[in-house]
Design a protein around this motif. Structure first.
Motif, PDB file in Angstrom:
ATOM      1  N   ASN A  45      70.852  62.740  49.659  1.00 36.16           N
ATOM      2  CA  ASN A  45      71.233  64.154  49.663  1.00 36.16           C
ATOM      3  C   ASN A  45      71.447  64.657  48.241  1.00 36.16           C
ATOM      4  OD1 ASN A  45      71.097  64.441  52.442  1.00 36.16           O
ATOM      5  ND2 ASN A  45      73.270  64.076  52.747  1.00 36.16           N
ATOM      6  N   TYR A  46      72.120  63.848  47.422  1.00 35.94           N
ATOM      7  CA  TYR A  46      72.336  64.225  46.029  1.00 35.94           C
ATOM      8  C   TYR A  46      71.009  64.294  45.273  1.00 35.94           C
ATOM      9  CZ  TYR A  46      73.263  63.813  41.078  1.00 35.94           C
ATOM     10  OH  TYR A  46      73.236  64.013  39.726  1.00 35.94           O
ATOM     11  N   LEU A  47      70.213  63.232  45.347  1.00 40.71           N
ATOM     12  CA  LEU A  47      68.973  63.166  44.566  1.00 40.71           C
ATOM     13  C   LEU A  47      67.960  64.231  44.973  1.00 40.71           C
ATOM     14  CD1 LEU A  47      68.474  59.311  44.270  1.00 40.71           C
ATOM     15  CD2 LEU A  47      69.079  60.915  42.434  1.00 40.71           C
ATOM     16  N   ASN A  48      67.994  64.659  46.226  1.00 44.18           N
ATOM     17  CA  ASN A  48      67.056  65.676  46.685  1.00 44.18           C
ATOM     18  C   ASN A  48      67.486  67.096  46.328  1.00 44.18           C
ATOM     19  OD1 ASN A  48      64.989  64.060  47.787  1.00 44.18           O
ATOM     20  ND2 ASN A  48      66.270  63.661  49.572  1.00 44.18           N
ATOM     21  N   HIS A  49      68.697  67.244  45.807  1.00 46.96           N
ATOM     22  CA  HIS A  49      69.166  68.552  45.371  1.00 46.96           C
ATOM     23  C   HIS A  49      68.434  68.934  44.089  1.00 46.96           C
ATOM     24  CE1 HIS A  49      71.848  71.703  43.882  1.00 46.96           C
ATOM     25  NE2 HIS A  49      72.153  71.866  45.175  1.00 46.96           N
ATOM     26  N   LYS A  50      68.028  70.180  43.969  1.00 44.61           N
ATOM     27  CA  LYS A  50      67.207  70.595  42.821  1.00 44.61           C
ATOM     28  C   LYS A  50      67.928  70.452  41.484  1.00 44.61           C
ATOM     29  CE  LYS A  50      68.349  75.477  43.018  1.00 44.61           C
ATOM     30  NZ  LYS A  50      67.848  76.839  42.990  1.00 44.61           N
ATOM     31  N   ASN A  51      69.264  70.483  41.460  1.00 50.32           N
ATOM     32  CA  ASN A  51      70.015  70.374  40.209  1.00 50.32           C
ATOM     33  C   ASN A  51      70.515  68.952  39.928  1.00 50.32           C
ATOM     34  OD1 ASN A  51      69.733  73.130  39.676  1.00 50.32           O
ATOM     35  ND2 ASN A  51      71.514  73.609  40.920  1.00 50.32           N
ATOM     36  N   ALA A  52      70.087  67.989  40.727  1.00 51.54           N
ATOM     37  CA  ALA A  52      70.547  66.609  40.542  1.00 51.54           C
ATOM     38  C   ALA A  52      70.040  66.049  39.221  1.00 51.54           C
ATOM     39  CB  ALA A  52      70.054  65.733  41.685  1.00 51.54           C
ATOM     40  N   ILE A  53      70.877  65.263  38.574  1.00 52.18           N
ATOM     41  CA  ILE A  53      70.456  64.526  37.384  1.00 52.18           C
ATOM     42  C   ILE A  53      69.826  63.233  37.877  1.00 52.18           C
ATOM     43  CG2 ILE A  53      71.231  63.303  35.317  1.00 52.18           C
ATOM     44  CD1 ILE A  53      73.526  65.391  35.169  1.00 52.18           C
ATOM     45  N   ILE A  54      68.529  63.083  37.649  1.00 53.22           N
ATOM     46  CA  ILE A  54      67.830  61.881  38.083  1.00 53.22           C
ATOM     47  C   ILE A  54      68.179  60.767  37.089  1.00 53.22           C
ATOM     48  CG2 ILE A  54      65.603  60.839  38.641  1.00 53.22           C
ATOM     49  CD1 ILE A  54      66.459  63.233  40.458  1.00 53.22           C
ATOM     50  N   PRO A  55      68.740  59.672  37.578  1.00 52.76           N
ATOM     51  CA  PRO A  55      69.185  58.621  36.658  1.00 52.76           C
ATOM     52  C   PRO A  55      68.016  57.845  36.062  1.00 52.76           C
ATOM     53  CG  PRO A  55      69.416  57.879  38.902  1.00 52.76           C
ATOM     54  CD  PRO A  55      68.984  59.321  38.975  1.00 52.76           C
ATOM     55  N   GLU A  56      68.281  57.217  34.929  1.00 54.70           N
ATOM     56  CA  GLU A  56      67.277  56.329  34.361  1.00 54.70           C
ATOM     57  C   GLU A  56      67.189  55.034  35.162  1.00 54.70           C
ATOM     58  OE1 GLU A  56      67.900  59.377  31.703  1.00 54.70           O
ATOM     59  OE2 GLU A  56      69.512  57.965  32.138  1.00 54.70           O
ATOM     60  N   ILE A  57      68.318  54.655  35.768  1.00 60.45           N
ATOM     61  CA  ILE A  57      68.317  53.444  36.591  1.00 60.45           C
ATOM     62  C   ILE A  57      69.232  53.622  37.799  1.00 60.45           C
ATOM     63  CG2 ILE A  57      70.097  52.305  35.213  1.00 60.45           C
ATOM     64  CD1 ILE A  57      68.516  49.643  35.820  1.00 60.45           C
ATOM     65  N   LEU A  58      68.764  53.107  38.921  1.00 62.30           N
ATOM     66  CA  LEU A  58      69.501  53.131  40.181  1.00 62.30           C
ATOM     67  C   LEU A  58      69.730  51.696  40.622  1.00 62.30           C
ATOM     68  CD1 LEU A  58      70.385  54.150  43.068  1.00 62.30           C
ATOM     69  CD2 LEU A  58      67.965  54.114  43.634  1.00 62.30           C
ATOM     70  N   PHE A  59      70.990  51.345  40.871  1.00 61.29           N
ATOM     71  CA  PHE A  59      71.342  50.053  41.458  1.00 61.29           C
ATOM     72  C   PHE A  59      71.670  50.299  42.921  1.00 61.29           C
ATOM     73  CE2 PHE A  59      72.188  49.286  37.004  1.00 61.29           C
ATOM     74  CZ  PHE A  59      71.731  47.989  36.825  1.00 61.29           C
ATOM     75  N   MET A  60      71.001  49.543  43.823  1.00 61.70           N
ATOM     76  CA  MET A  60      71.173  49.760  45.253  1.00 61.70           C
ATOM     77  C   MET A  60      71.420  48.421  45.949  1.00 61.70           C
ATOM     78  SD  MET A  60      68.673  51.870  47.896  1.00 61.70           S
ATOM     79  CE  MET A  60      67.271  51.533  46.897  1.00 61.70           C
ATOM     80  N   ASN A  61      72.491  48.371  46.731  1.00 59.85           N
ATOM     81  CA  ASN A  61      72.821  47.173  47.493  1.00 59.85           C
ATOM     82  C   ASN A  61      71.919  47.092  48.719  1.00 59.85           C
ATOM     83  OD1 ASN A  61      73.971  45.171  49.122  1.00 59.85           O
ATOM     84  ND2 ASN A  61      76.037  45.672  48.482  1.00 59.85           N
ATOM     85  N   TYR A  62      71.188  45.989  48.821  1.00 58.88           N
ATOM     86  CA  TYR A  62      70.298  45.760  49.956  1.00 58.88           C
ATOM     87  C   TYR A  62      71.050  45.729  51.277  1.00 58.88           C
ATOM     88  CZ  TYR A  62      67.444  42.980  53.173  1.00 58.88           C
ATOM     89  OH  TYR A  62      66.771  42.526  54.273  1.00 58.88           O
ATOM     90  N   GLU A  63      72.255  45.168  51.288  1.00 58.20           N
ATOM     91  CA  GLU A  63      73.004  45.002  52.526  1.00 58.20           C
ATOM     92  C   GLU A  63      73.433  46.310  53.173  1.00 58.20           C
ATOM     93  OE1 GLU A  63      73.618  42.788  49.962  1.00 58.20           O
ATOM     94  OE2 GLU A  63      72.878  41.019  50.991  1.00 58.20           O
ATOM     95  N   CYS A  64      73.342  47.411  52.452  1.00 55.46           N
ATOM     96  CA  CYS A  64      73.729  48.685  53.058  1.00 55.46           C
ATOM     97  C   CYS A  64      72.862  48.996  54.260  1.00 55.46           C
ATOM     98  CB  CYS A  64      73.653  49.812  52.034  1.00 55.46           C
ATOM     99  SG  CYS A  64      74.970  49.688  50.828  1.00 55.46           S
ATOM    100  N   SER A  65      71.625  48.601  54.214  1.00 62.11           N
ATOM    101  CA  SER A  65      70.694  48.735  55.322  1.00 62.11           C
ATOM    102  C   SER A  65      69.295  48.495  54.795  1.00 62.11           C
ATOM    103  CB  SER A  65      70.778  50.116  55.965  1.00 62.11           C
ATOM    104  OG  SER A  65      69.757  50.266  56.913  1.00 62.11           O
ATOM    105  N   GLU A  66      68.669  47.443  55.265  1.00 60.30           N
ATOM    106  CA  GLU A  66      67.340  47.094  54.768  1.00 60.30           C
ATOM    107  C   GLU A  66      66.363  48.252  54.945  1.00 60.30           C
ATOM    108  OE1 GLU A  66      63.708  43.920  55.435  1.00 60.30           O
ATOM    109  OE2 GLU A  66      65.491  43.750  56.668  1.00 60.30           O
ATOM    110  N   LYS A  67      66.330  48.842  56.143  1.00 57.79           N
ATOM    111  CA  LYS A  67      65.380  49.927  56.379  1.00 57.79           C
ATOM    112  C   LYS A  67      65.666  51.114  55.469  1.00 57.79           C
ATOM    113  CE  LYS A  67      64.148  48.777  61.078  1.00 57.79           C
ATOM    114  NZ  LYS A  67      64.050  49.207  62.457  1.00 57.79           N
ATOM    115  N   SER A  68      66.929  51.426  55.270  1.00 51.38           N
ATOM    116  CA  SER A  68      67.268  52.545  54.394  1.00 51.38           C
ATOM    117  C   SER A  68      66.864  52.254  52.957  1.00 51.38           C
ATOM    118  CB  SER A  68      68.761  52.853  54.455  1.00 51.38           C
ATOM    119  OG  SER A  68      69.102  53.362  55.716  1.00 51.38           O
TER     120      SER A  68
END
Length: 148
Positions: A45-68
């Motif tokens: 929701n944040y990243l899809n907002h037109k004013n979002a600051i797109i980060p140089e790097i995103l760290f994402m935990n796999y365990e949050c949901s594999e499909k997601s």
């Protein structure tokens, strides 16, 4: 390309990991602006907002949901807006086949979550430092992959 800081996004459901990452990043010699999300839905929701600051790097935990997590990687790689964002997926345990699937989808970094603070700090420092070099030197990030 001159940058004063590195914009980093962390998506993890575990607040303990938020604290660990935040502490490690605050000690880093590179200035890091960290934005934290608990769910992939909040993050997207944040990243899809037109004013979002797109980060140089995103760290994402796999365990949050594999499909997601896989779905997010698909979205990032199909949208030019995210083309300069490095994606780092971490987990306590992933099979080689799962890691390969993430690399095929376009993940840049796969990290096995270390079980102690020092190893986590070393891994994150290595990832941040290499990512910083790519962003500040104009290197082609399209072929940047790393397994930690």
């Amino acid at each position: 390309m001159t940058r004063e800081c590195l914009n980093v996004l962390l998506m993890d459901h575990d607040e303990r990991n938020h604290i660990l990452f935040k502490n490690i990043f605050s000690e880093h010699k590179i200035s890091i602006k960290l934005r934290i999300f608990f769910t992939t839905e909040e993050m997207m929701n944040y990243l899809n907002h037109k004013n979002a600051i797109i980060p140089e790097i995103l760290f994402m935990n796999y365990e949050c949901s594999e499909k997601s997590a896989l779905h997010c990687i698909d979205v990032f790689r199909s949208c030019n807006r995210f083309s300069h964002m490095t994606t780092a997926v971490y987990s306590d345990e992933l099979s080689p086949a799962q890691e390969e699937e993430f690399f095929i989808k376009g993940t840049n970094v796969m990290m096995k979550m270390p079980d102690n603070y020092i190893d986590l700090k070393n891994s994150l420092t290595e990832i941040i430092t290499i990512n910083w070099q790519y962003h500040t030197s104009g290197l082609n990030k399209d072929n940047f992959i790393m397994k930690v």
